[in-house]
Design a protein around this motif. Structure first.
Motif, mmCIF file in Angstrom:
data_model
loop_
_atom_site.group_PDB
_atom_site.id
_atom_site.type_symbol
_atom_site.label_atom_id
_atom_site.label_comp_id
_atom_site.label_asym_id
_atom_site.label_seq_id
_atom_site.Cartn_x
_atom_site.Cartn_y
_atom_site.Cartn_z
ATOM 1 N N VAL A 59 1.266 -0.050 2.798
ATOM 2 C CA VAL A 59 2.428 0.338 3.606
ATOM 3 C C VAL A 59 2.696 1.839 3.464
ATOM 4 N N SER A 60 2.533 2.362 2.262
ATOM 5 C CA SER A 60 2.734 3.808 2.062
ATOM 6 C C SER A 60 1.758 4.587 2.920
ATOM 7 N N SER A 61 0.477 4.168 2.919
ATOM 8 C CA SER A 61 -0.473 4.946 3.732
ATOM 9 C C SER A 61 -0.165 4.833 5.211
ATOM 10 N N ARG A 62 0.346 3.681 5.635
ATOM 11 C CA ARG A 62 0.704 3.558 7.060
ATOM 12 C C ARG A 62 1.833 4.521 7.425
ATOM 13 N N ILE A 63 2.818 4.604 6.545
ATOM 14 C CA ILE A 63 3.944 5.503 6.850
ATOM 15 C C ILE A 63 3.475 6.959 6.840
ATOM 16 N N VAL A 64 2.649 7.296 5.875
ATOM 17 C CA VAL A 64 2.138 8.675 5.816
ATOM 18 C C VAL A 64 1.311 8.959 7.076
ATOM 19 N N ALA A 65 0.491 7.996 7.467
ATOM 20 C CA ALA A 65 -0.334 8.181 8.670
ATOM 21 C C ALA A 65 0.561 8.377 9.892
ATOM 22 N N ASP A 66 1.622 7.600 9.954
ATOM 23 C CA ASP A 66 2.496 7.632 11.129
ATOM 24 C C ASP A 66 3.274 8.947 11.240
ATOM 25 N N CYS A 67 3.762 9.427 10.118
ATOM 26 C CA CYS A 67 4.665 10.581 10.249
ATOM 27 C C CYS A 67 4.070 11.888 9.735
ATOM 28 N N VAL A 68 2.926 11.874 9.074
ATOM 29 C CA VAL A 68 2.384 13.135 8.565
ATOM 30 C C VAL A 68 0.944 13.379 9.035
ATOM 31 N N SER A 69 0.032 12.533 8.613
ATOM 32 C CA SER A 69 -1.384 12.854 8.839
ATOM 33 C C SER A 69 -1.857 12.516 10.245
ATOM 34 N N GLY A 70 -1.204 11.530 10.876
ATOM 35 C CA GLY A 70 -1.627 11.134 12.224
ATOM 36 C C GLY A 70 -2.865 10.258 12.228
ATOM 37 N N LEU A 71 -3.452 10.005 11.068
ATOM 38 C CA LEU A 71 -4.652 9.158 11.019
ATOM 39 C C LEU A 71 -4.238 7.701 11.170
ATOM 40 N N SER A 72 -5.041 6.934 11.870
ATOM 41 C CA SER A 72 -4.657 5.524 12.015
ATOM 42 C C SER A 72 -5.169 4.733 10.809
ATOM 43 N N GLU A 73 -4.400 3.723 10.464
ATOM 44 C CA GLU A 73 -4.715 2.937 9.269
ATOM 45 C C GLU A 73 -5.366 1.614 9.647
ATOM 46 N N PRO A 74 -6.358 1.179 8.876
ATOM 47 C CA PRO A 74 -6.948 -0.134 9.157
ATOM 48 C C PRO A 74 -5.942 -1.245 8.861
ATOM 49 N N GLU A 75 -6.287 -2.468 9.258
ATOM 50 C CA GLU A 75 -5.381 -3.603 9.004
ATOM 51 C C GLU A 75 -5.375 -3.978 7.533
ATOM 52 N N PHE A 76 -4.297 -4.643 7.134
ATOM 53 C CA PHE A 76 -4.199 -5.069 5.736
ATOM 54 C C PHE A 76 -5.169 -6.220 5.483
ATOM 55 N N LYS A 77 -5.921 -6.108 4.386
ATOM 56 C CA LYS A 77 -6.841 -7.182 3.998
ATOM 57 C C LYS A 77 -6.393 -7.695 2.634
ATOM 58 N N ASP A 78 -5.974 -8.928 2.638
ATOM 59 C CA ASP A 78 -5.439 -9.486 1.395
ATOM 60 C C ASP A 78 -6.575 -9.884 0.445
ATOM 61 N N SER A 79 -6.385 -9.608 -0.816
ATOM 62 C CA SER A 79 -7.281 -10.127 -1.858
ATOM 63 C C SER A 79 -6.538 -9.919 -3.171
ATOM 64 N N THR A 80 -6.978 -10.563 -4.194
ATOM 65 C CA THR A 80 -6.284 -10.366 -5.472
ATOM 66 C C THR A 80 -7.257 -10.530 -6.629
ATOM 67 N N HIS A 81 -6.796 -10.184 -7.786
ATOM 68 C CA HIS A 81 -7.616 -10.339 -8.989
ATOM 69 C C HIS A 81 -6.674 -10.271 -10.184
ATOM 70 N N GLY A 82 -7.157 -10.615 -11.323
ATOM 71 C CA GLY A 82 -6.306 -10.529 -12.508
ATOM 72 C C GLY A 82 -7.003 -11.135 -13.714
ATOM 73 N N ILE A 83 -6.237 -11.228 -14.782
ATOM 74 C CA ILE A 83 -6.767 -11.823 -16.011
ATOM 75 C C ILE A 83 -5.794 -12.907 -16.457
ATOM 76 N N ILE A 84 -6.340 -14.084 -16.761
ATOM 77 C CA ILE A 84 -5.499 -15.187 -17.219
ATOM 78 C C ILE A 84 -5.745 -15.420 -18.700
ATOM 79 N N ILE A 85 -4.664 -15.483 -19.445
ATOM 80 C CA ILE A 85 -4.787 -15.790 -20.871
ATOM 81 C C ILE A 85 -5.148 -17.269 -21.010
ATOM 82 N N THR A 86 -6.186 -17.546 -21.808
ATOM 83 C CA THR A 86 -6.577 -18.953 -21.993
ATOM 84 C C THR A 86 -6.418 -19.395 -23.448
ATOM 85 N N GLY A 87 -5.804 -18.550 -24.260
ATOM 86 C CA GLY A 87 -5.570 -18.902 -25.661
ATOM 87 C C GLY A 87 -5.137 -17.664 -26.418
ATOM 88 N N ARG A 88 -4.887 -17.828 -27.704
ATOM 89 C CA ARG A 88 -4.353 -16.747 -28.526
ATOM 90 C C ARG A 88 -5.219 -15.495 -28.516
#
Ligand SMILES: Cc1cc2nc3c(=O)[nH]c(=O)nc-3n(C[C@H](O)[C@H](O)[C@H](O)COP(=O)(O)OP(=O)(O)OC[C@H]3O[C@@H](n4cnc5c(N)ncnc54)[C@H](O)[C@@H]3O)c2cc1C
Length: 379
Positions: free
Chosen positions: A307-336
């Protein structure tokens, strides 16, 4: 000289702080005014919530003053937002003031609604905010054993993996305190979301290997404190001595155009742009909306950057932004001393890596990276 455009960010949590810092990094003061309005003077790194009840983390290391986390050149207003008029982009505050913006970013997260689960309040425990995590820590100090039930209500939008983390840490904690023989752990998996169900099936073998009894598709519909049992969506009852369950949750509402809200008070967004309803200059990110694989700090951060890059593109740089692509990652604790990494794709597929002590160390100290780089907009 042109007057700077104004961005008002509503909400001072993970998503709001990350968006503000990224905007500030990418623009000059004369290009953009960035204002954050929020009502948390101290920011808690929620991922540490699961370690606190066992005494595995000193909570002071998981909290920072919010204004310390905001980069130079950002206005921070400590107040409560009572209404957001997205058609005029005006934010109304409890103090009576109002803020007018060219761009709005709604990052208000969600709220616990324990009153919506009969019998829950005053009986179930959780660690989804600092206060409750500390209360559970106190309780655990005096815990002498008994059946522990870990689960979720049918209206919980919580970051699901942390309940699995809690169950697995609990097994090791019970062993350390010689309570494991008399303290079975029962894990109730939620039902309603594809990704949660997938997560649950990936984690079940690890939980079962650790002696946790897993009930699949078993959401809590009420708590019977007199008989100390939970009633599940399929009518079954499960006894407990200690019940740890995520409460029902709701969006914050606040938006005056109710057609831009779903039935639970979450903002409705276009998944490709994260704009709200039919409004091009208003965005909703993080836990304030539900158009994501699942609500997580990682997703909130990714959305904030987009969203930040979209706003910057819109009001400052004029560059168009690609669509949002959802993905995620992380680390899950499985014990002590163990944790596993995971990756999630936009289609909801989730893969789990192998467990290692290295992952546990990275996860244990992730608050440092979170406070110093992720929130700061440096990553
Ligand atoms: C126990 C736990 C463990 C977790 N573990 C992980 C993990 O390991 N990995 C991961 O990626 N994610 C994890 N998450 C999820 C992650 O913490 C959330 O998805 C993330 O914090 C959402 O950020 P947010 O900014 O959208 O909402 P929040 O962080 O909730 O921020 C919302 C902010 O808006 C403010 N606000 C709300 N309403 C108003 C109002 N009316 N006026 C003014 N201010 C307002 C609030 O005070 C708050 O500061 C975990 C969550 C929990 C609870």
């Amino acid at each position: 000289m042109a007057t700077p455009k104004k961005v008002v960010i509503v909400g001072d949590g993970t998503a709001g702080i990350a968006a503000a810092n990224k905007l500030r990094f990418s623009t000059t003061l004369s290009e953009l005014e960035v204002t954050v309005v929020g009502n948390s003077s101290r920011h808690f790194y929620k991922a540490d919530g699961v370690l606190i009840p066992f005494g595995y983390r000193n909570y002071r290391k998981s909290v920072r003053p919010t204004n310390f986390l905001l980069n130079y050149g950002i206005d921070y207003i400590s107040d409560e937002v009572i209404r957001i008029d997205i058609s005029q982009r005006v934010v109304f505050l409890r103090s009576g003031k109002s803020l007018v913006a060219d761009y709005l970013i709604i990052a208000t997260g969600n709220r616990n609604a324990p009153e919506e689960l009969p019998g829950y309040e005053g009986e179930a425990k959780h660690f989804f905010d600092l206060q409750h995590a500390l209360e559970l820590r106190e309780y655990m100090k005096g815990f002498n054993g008994g059946q522990i039930v870990v689960g979720s209500s049918n209206r919980s939008d919580a970051y699901f993996p942390t309940l699995a983390e809690f169950s697995l840490l609990m097994r090791d904690y019970l062993r350390e305190h010689s309570l494991d023989g008399k303290s079975p752990v029962v894990f109730l998996t939620p039902n309603d979301e594809k990704s949660f169900t997938k997560f649950a099936s990936l984690l079940s073998p690890i939980m079962e290997k650790n002696g946790i009894e897993v009930h699949k598709k078993a959401e809590i519909t009420s708590v019977d404190s007199k008989n100390r049992e939970v009633v599940l969506s399929d009518g079954q009852k499960v006894k407990y001595n200690l019940l740890v369950a995520s409460p029902p949750m709701r969006g914050r509402g606040l938006i005056s155009d109710t057609s831009a809200l779903d039935q639970f008070g979450y903002a409705k967004v276009d998944p490709k742009t994260l704009t709200v309803g039919r409004y091009d200059d208003t965005y909703a990110i993080g836990d304030s909306q539900r158009n994501t694989i699942f609500r997580s700090a990682v997703s909130a951060h990714r959305q904030a950057l987009f969203v930040s890059s979209r706003i910057v593109a819109d009001c400052v740089s004029g560059l168009s932004e690609p669509e949002f692509k959802d993905s995620t990652h992380g680390i899950i604790i499985t014990g002590r001393n163990r944790a596993a990494s995971y990756d999630g794709t936009a289609s909801g597929d989730i893969s789990l890596g192998s467990e290692s002590q290295g992952n546990f160390l990275i996860r244990s100290y992730s608050a440092d990276t979170y406070f110093s780089s992720i929130l700061r907009g440096m990553i």
